[in-house]
Design a protein around this motif. Structure first.
Motif, PDB file in Angstrom:
ATOM      1  N   GLU A  81      -0.187   4.974  -8.318  1.00  0.00           N
ATOM      2  CA  GLU A  81      -0.456   4.914  -6.883  1.00  0.00           C
ATOM      3  C   GLU A  81      -1.030   6.233  -6.391  1.00  0.00           C
ATOM      4  O   GLU A  81      -1.988   6.257  -5.621  1.00  0.00           O
ATOM      5  N   VAL A  82      -0.455   7.331  -6.850  1.00  0.00           N
ATOM      6  CA  VAL A  82      -0.928   8.651  -6.439  1.00  0.00           C
ATOM      7  C   VAL A  82      -2.337   8.890  -6.962  1.00  0.00           C
ATOM      8  O   VAL A  82      -3.209   9.389  -6.240  1.00  0.00           O
ATOM      9  N   SER A  83      -2.593   8.503  -8.202  1.00  0.00           N
ATOM     10  CA  SER A  83      -3.934   8.679  -8.775  1.00  0.00           C
ATOM     11  C   SER A  83      -4.975   7.891  -8.002  1.00  0.00           C
ATOM     12  O   SER A  83      -6.096   8.366  -7.804  1.00  0.00           O
ATOM     13  N   SER A  84      -4.612   6.705  -7.565  1.00  0.00           N
ATOM     14  CA  SER A  84      -5.583   5.909  -6.811  1.00  0.00           C
ATOM     15  C   SER A  84      -5.880   6.535  -5.459  1.00  0.00           C
ATOM     16  O   SER A  84      -7.017   6.489  -4.988  1.00  0.00           O
ATOM     17  N   LEU A  85      -4.886   7.142  -4.837  1.00  0.00           N
ATOM     18  CA  LEU A  85      -5.124   7.787  -3.549  1.00  0.00           C
ATOM     19  C   LEU A  85      -5.898   9.092  -3.701  1.00  0.00           C
ATOM     20  O   LEU A  85      -6.672   9.453  -2.827  1.00  0.00           O
ATOM     21  N   SER A  99      -1.945   1.093  -3.932  1.00  0.00           N
ATOM     22  CA  SER A  99      -0.749   1.790  -3.440  1.00  0.00           C
ATOM     23  C   SER A  99       0.249   0.844  -2.768  1.00  0.00           C
ATOM     24  O   SER A  99       1.393   1.204  -2.562  1.00  0.00           O
ATOM     25  N   ARG A 100      -0.186  -0.371  -2.431  1.00  0.00           N
ATOM     26  CA  ARG A 100       0.669  -1.403  -1.829  1.00  0.00           C
ATOM     27  C   ARG A 100       1.550  -0.882  -0.697  1.00  0.00           C
ATOM     28  O   ARG A 100       2.781  -0.873  -0.800  1.00  0.00           O
ATOM     29  N   PRO A 101       0.965  -0.465   0.416  1.00  0.00           N
ATOM     30  CA  PRO A 101       1.798   0.046   1.508  1.00  0.00           C
ATOM     31  C   PRO A 101       2.677  -1.055   2.099  1.00  0.00           C
ATOM     32  O   PRO A 101       2.278  -2.214   2.184  1.00  0.00           O
ATOM     33  N   ARG A 102       3.867  -0.678   2.490  1.00  0.00           N
ATOM     34  CA  ARG A 102       4.820  -1.654   3.051  1.00  0.00           C
ATOM     35  C   ARG A 102       4.317  -2.264   4.348  1.00  0.00           C
ATOM     36  O   ARG A 102       4.701  -3.364   4.705  1.00  0.00           O
ATOM     37  N   VAL A 103       3.460  -1.539   5.050  1.00  0.00           N
ATOM     38  CA  VAL A 103       2.922  -2.072   6.297  1.00  0.00           C
ATOM     39  C   VAL A 103       2.140  -3.363   6.037  1.00  0.00           C
ATOM     40  O   VAL A 103       2.237  -4.310   6.802  1.00  0.00           O
ATOM     41  N   GLU A 137      15.378  -4.481  -5.357  1.00  0.00           N
ATOM     42  CA  GLU A 137      16.294  -3.672  -4.551  1.00  0.00           C
ATOM     43  C   GLU A 137      17.373  -3.046  -5.428  1.00  0.00           C
ATOM     44  O   GLU A 137      18.540  -3.361  -5.329  1.00  0.00           O
ATOM     45  N   ALA A 138      16.986  -2.181  -6.318  1.00  0.00           N
ATOM     46  CA  ALA A 138      17.935  -1.451  -7.155  1.00  0.00           C
ATOM     47  C   ALA A 138      18.297  -0.149  -6.467  1.00  0.00           C
ATOM     48  O   ALA A 138      17.551   0.346  -5.629  1.00  0.00           O
ATOM     49  N   PRO A 139      19.466   0.435  -6.792  1.00  0.00           N
ATOM     50  CA  PRO A 139      19.828   1.726  -6.176  1.00  0.00           C
ATOM     51  C   PRO A 139      18.807   2.818  -6.454  1.00  0.00           C
ATOM     52  O   PRO A 139      18.563   3.672  -5.613  1.00  0.00           O
ATOM     53  N   GLU A 140      18.170   2.784  -7.630  1.00  0.00           N
ATOM     54  CA  GLU A 140      17.155   3.784  -7.942  1.00  0.00           C
ATOM     55  C   GLU A 140      15.935   3.625  -7.043  1.00  0.00           C
ATOM     56  O   GLU A 140      15.235   4.583  -6.755  1.00  0.00           O
ATOM     57  N   ALA A 141      15.678   2.397  -6.599  1.00  0.00           N
ATOM     58  CA  ALA A 141      14.518   2.147  -5.737  1.00  0.00           C
ATOM     59  C   ALA A 141      14.694   2.823  -4.389  1.00  0.00           C
ATOM     60  O   ALA A 141      13.733   3.285  -3.793  1.00  0.00           O
ATOM     61  N   ASP A 142      15.950   2.880  -3.890  1.00  0.00           N
ATOM     62  CA  ASP A 142      16.194   3.558  -2.617  1.00  0.00           C
ATOM     63  C   ASP A 142      15.904   5.038  -2.712  1.00  0.00           C
ATOM     64  O   ASP A 142      15.307   5.625  -1.816  1.00  0.00           O
ATOM     65  N   ILE A 143      16.326   5.659  -3.803  1.00  0.00           N
ATOM     66  CA  ILE A 143      16.090   7.086  -3.987  1.00  0.00           C
ATOM     67  C   ILE A 143      14.595   7.353  -4.133  1.00  0.00           C
ATOM     68  O   ILE A 143      14.046   8.263  -3.516  1.00  0.00           O
ATOM     69  N   ALA A 144      13.917   6.541  -4.929  1.00  0.00           N
ATOM     70  CA  ALA A 144      12.483   6.729  -5.144  1.00  0.00           C
ATOM     71  C   ALA A 144      11.695   6.485  -3.867  1.00  0.00           C
ATOM     72  O   ALA A 144      10.761   7.215  -3.562  1.00  0.00           O
ATOM     73  N   SER A 145      12.074   5.464  -3.095  1.00  0.00           N
ATOM     74  CA  SER A 145      11.314   5.165  -1.880  1.00  0.00           C
ATOM     75  C   SER A 145      11.585   6.173  -0.774  1.00  0.00           C
ATOM     76  O   SER A 145      10.754   6.351   0.101  1.00  0.00           O
ATOM     77  N   SER A 146      12.723   6.845  -0.811  1.00  0.00           N
ATOM     78  CA  SER A 146      13.009   7.823   0.231  1.00  0.00           C
ATOM     79  C   SER A 146      12.161   9.076   0.085  1.00  0.00           C
ATOM     80  O   SER A 146      11.939   9.781   1.054  1.00  0.00           O
ATOM     81  N   THR A 147      11.681   9.358  -1.113  1.00  0.00           N
ATOM     82  CA  THR A 147      10.822  10.529  -1.316  1.00  0.00           C
ATOM     83  C   THR A 147       9.383  10.152  -1.638  1.00  0.00           C
ATOM     84  O   THR A 147       8.551  11.025  -1.837  1.00  0.00           O
ATOM     85  N   ALA A 148       9.077   8.878  -1.684  1.00  0.00           N
ATOM     86  CA  ALA A 148       7.722   8.434  -2.041  1.00  0.00           C
ATOM     87  C   ALA A 148       6.693   8.858  -1.004  1.00  0.00           C
ATOM     88  O   ALA A 148       5.529   9.053  -1.340  1.00  0.00           O
ATOM     89  N   VAL A 160       6.157  11.600   0.246  1.00  0.00           N
ATOM     90  CA  VAL A 160       5.570  12.900  -0.087  1.00  0.00           C
ATOM     91  C   VAL A 160       4.307  12.704  -0.930  1.00  0.00           C
ATOM     92  O   VAL A 160       3.268  13.316  -0.671  1.00  0.00           O
ATOM     93  N   GLY A 161       4.373  11.838  -1.911  1.00  0.00           N
ATOM     94  CA  GLY A 161       3.203  11.552  -2.739  1.00  0.00           C
ATOM     95  C   GLY A 161       2.095  10.882  -1.959  1.00  0.00           C
ATOM     96  O   GLY A 161       0.917  11.173  -2.174  1.00  0.00           O
ATOM     97  N   TYR A 162       2.460   9.993  -1.040  1.00  0.00           N
ATOM     98  CA  TYR A 162       1.451   9.302  -0.238  1.00  0.00           C
ATOM     99  C   TYR A 162       0.757  10.241   0.740  1.00  0.00           C
ATOM    100  O   TYR A 162      -0.382  10.005   1.131  1.00  0.00           O
ATOM    101  N   VAL A 163       1.425  11.305   1.141  1.00  0.00           N
ATOM    102  CA  VAL A 163       0.816  12.281   2.047  1.00  0.00           C
ATOM    103  C   VAL A 163       0.000  13.308   1.266  1.00  0.00           C
ATOM    104  O   VAL A 163      -1.132  13.640   1.637  1.00  0.00           O
ATOM    105  N   LEU A 164       0.564  13.799   0.180  1.00  0.00           N
ATOM    106  CA  LEU A 164      -0.104  14.873  -0.559  1.00  0.00           C
ATOM    107  C   LEU A 164      -1.299  14.406  -1.383  1.00  0.00           C
ATOM    108  O   LEU A 164      -2.246  15.172  -1.588  1.00  0.00           O
ATOM    109  N   SER A 165      -1.297  13.172  -1.852  1.00  0.00           N
ATOM    110  CA  SER A 165      -2.405  12.729  -2.697  1.00  0.00           C
ATOM    111  C   SER A 165      -3.733  12.613  -1.937  1.00  0.00           C
ATOM    112  O   SER A 165      -4.758  13.061  -2.461  1.00  0.00           O
ATOM    113  N   PRO A 166      -3.791  12.085  -0.711  1.00  0.00           N
ATOM    114  CA  PRO A 166      -5.076  12.132   0.006  1.00  0.00           C
ATOM    115  C   PRO A 166      -5.498  13.555   0.353  1.00  0.00           C
ATOM    116  O   PRO A 166      -6.692  13.860   0.374  1.00  0.00           O
TER     117      PRO A 166
END
Length: 103
Positions: free
Chosen positions: A3-7, A46-50, A58-69, A71-77
């Motif tokens: 996703e980051v590479s595509s952005l 990048s499949r934005p949630r919007v 909905e795994a517990p790891e997904a919550d942790i990853a999505s809470s910091t994701a 940053v990658g969506y902002v920094l990659s563009p």
């Protein structure tokens, strides 16, 4: 990482726009169409949630990853923009060393 590479890959689109603004290079309809498709492709990868809603996993790891994701969506563009600026600088200063432009 995909996703980051595509952005980040929007650097080509941004370089075309910056080339038009700063270098006066022509931007034809085919370039505009390519830019639109590139941006649409980056958004689809990048499949934005919007646009796509929640992912259904909905795994517990997904919550942790999505809470910091975000940053990658902002920094990659931003990285794509800075890469485009490097390309435009190289075109503007043809006699300059790559080391001066890159660093």
């Amino acid at each position: 990482i995909g996703e980051v590479s595509s952005l980040v890959s929007i650097n080509v689109v941004l370089a075309a726009i910056l080339g038009r603004i700063f270098l006066g290079e022509p931007l034809r309809w085919v370039h505009f169409l390519s830019a639109v498709f590139s941006i649409m492709g980056a958004l689809l990868i990048s499949r934005p949630r919007v646009l796509f809603g929640l992912s259904g996993i909905e795994a517990p790891e997904a919550d942790i990853a999505s809470s910091t994701a975000w940053v990658g969506y902002v920094l990659s563009p931003i990285a794509g923009l800075l890469d485009a600026c490097t390309l435009i600088s190289a075109r503007k200063c043809p006699g300059a060393s790559e080391w001066h432009i890159g660093f």
